[in-house]
Design a protein around this motif. Sequence first.
Motif, PDB file in Angstrom:
ATOM      1  N   ASN A 120       6.433 -34.858  -3.634  1.00 42.75           N
ATOM      2  CA  ASN A 120       6.941 -36.222  -3.034  1.00 42.75           C
ATOM      3  C   ASN A 120       6.143 -36.253  -1.497  1.00 42.75           C
ATOM      4  N   GLU A 185       1.419 -44.323   0.951  1.00 44.70           N
ATOM      5  CA  GLU A 185       1.212 -44.997  -0.255  1.00 44.70           C
ATOM      6  C   GLU A 185       1.217 -44.125  -1.477  1.00 44.70           C
ATOM      7  N   TRP A 186       0.700 -42.945  -1.362  1.00 47.19           N
ATOM      8  CA  TRP A 186       0.917 -41.876  -2.682  1.00 47.19           C
ATOM      9  C   TRP A 186       0.243 -40.366  -1.976  1.00 47.19           C
ATOM     10  N   TRP A 187      -0.972 -40.281  -1.307  1.00 49.02           N
ATOM     11  CA  TRP A 187      -1.669 -38.915  -1.056  1.00 49.02           C
ATOM     12  C   TRP A 187      -0.457 -38.164  -0.276  1.00 49.02           C
ATOM     13  N   THR A 210      -5.538 -42.566   2.279  1.00 49.78           N
ATOM     14  CA  THR A 210      -5.352 -43.192   0.933  1.00 49.78           C
ATOM     15  C   THR A 210      -6.738 -43.435   0.513  1.00 49.78           C
TER      16      THR A 210
END
Length: 211
Positions: A120, A185-187, A210
Motif C-alpha cells: 500500500n 497515485e499508485w507507485w 508515476t
Amino acid sequence: MERLTALPAAFDRYSAIGGVLDFAVFDDSDGSEAEVLEAIEQTLRPALPEDAPFDADALRQSGSRVIGGAEFLGEWFDPEAGQLLKRGTWTLAGGIELEDPLLIDLQGHSVENGSMGLPNVGEGGQFALAFTEPPYGLQAEPLEIQDLFDSIRSFILPGYAITEIRDWTSPALAEVSPYFEAGMEWWGVYLFSLYTPQSRRLTIIAGSTTD
C-alpha cells in the motif's frame, strides 16, 4: 552540515538506467531533527519549482519511526543470500515458471510474462523494491543492478558502524511537499533518513513517481 557534491559513480549510473530514488548525503551532521528536516528539504528542492512549498511542521507532526535494516531493505531482498529478489510469479522463455527468484537468477533469460503485488502507498520500508522497480523498469541486466545495489547499500549503510534508520514514509507526505503527489497515485512514496554517529554522516533517500 555540508552536502557532498560528489557521490560514488554507482549513484550516477543508477540514475542513468532509470532509477527514480533521490539520494543526498551530508557530512558533519549532528543528526538532530532540525538538521534532518533541513536535509530533507534540500534533497527535494532540485526536483521542484523554486516556489514549491515544503511544510516542515507537517513532516514533524507526521513523525518518523526507527526501523532495523531488515525492515528498511524489505521483502524484495533476501537477507540469507544477500541478494535482491524479483518477487512474484514469472514465466521465462520455454515455459519455465519461477516464484520469487533471486534477481540474478534471471540473468540471460527472457521473461515472457509475470505479475507482482505492491505494498500500500505510504506503508513504509521496502527500499529494495523502490530501488529496483520504477514504473518502467531499470534498463540494465540483473547482474549490474545487483552490483549497483551492493555498492550503494554499502555506502549508505557501512558495515563497520551503527546507523540509525528512520522511516518518515506515510500517506500524509503529500501535505509536506508536492514532490510526493505523483507517487500517491499508485507507485508509492518513500522517505528515509540514515544517520551514522561515528562518521557524523546523514543520508536522505526520497522517492515518488508515476507513469
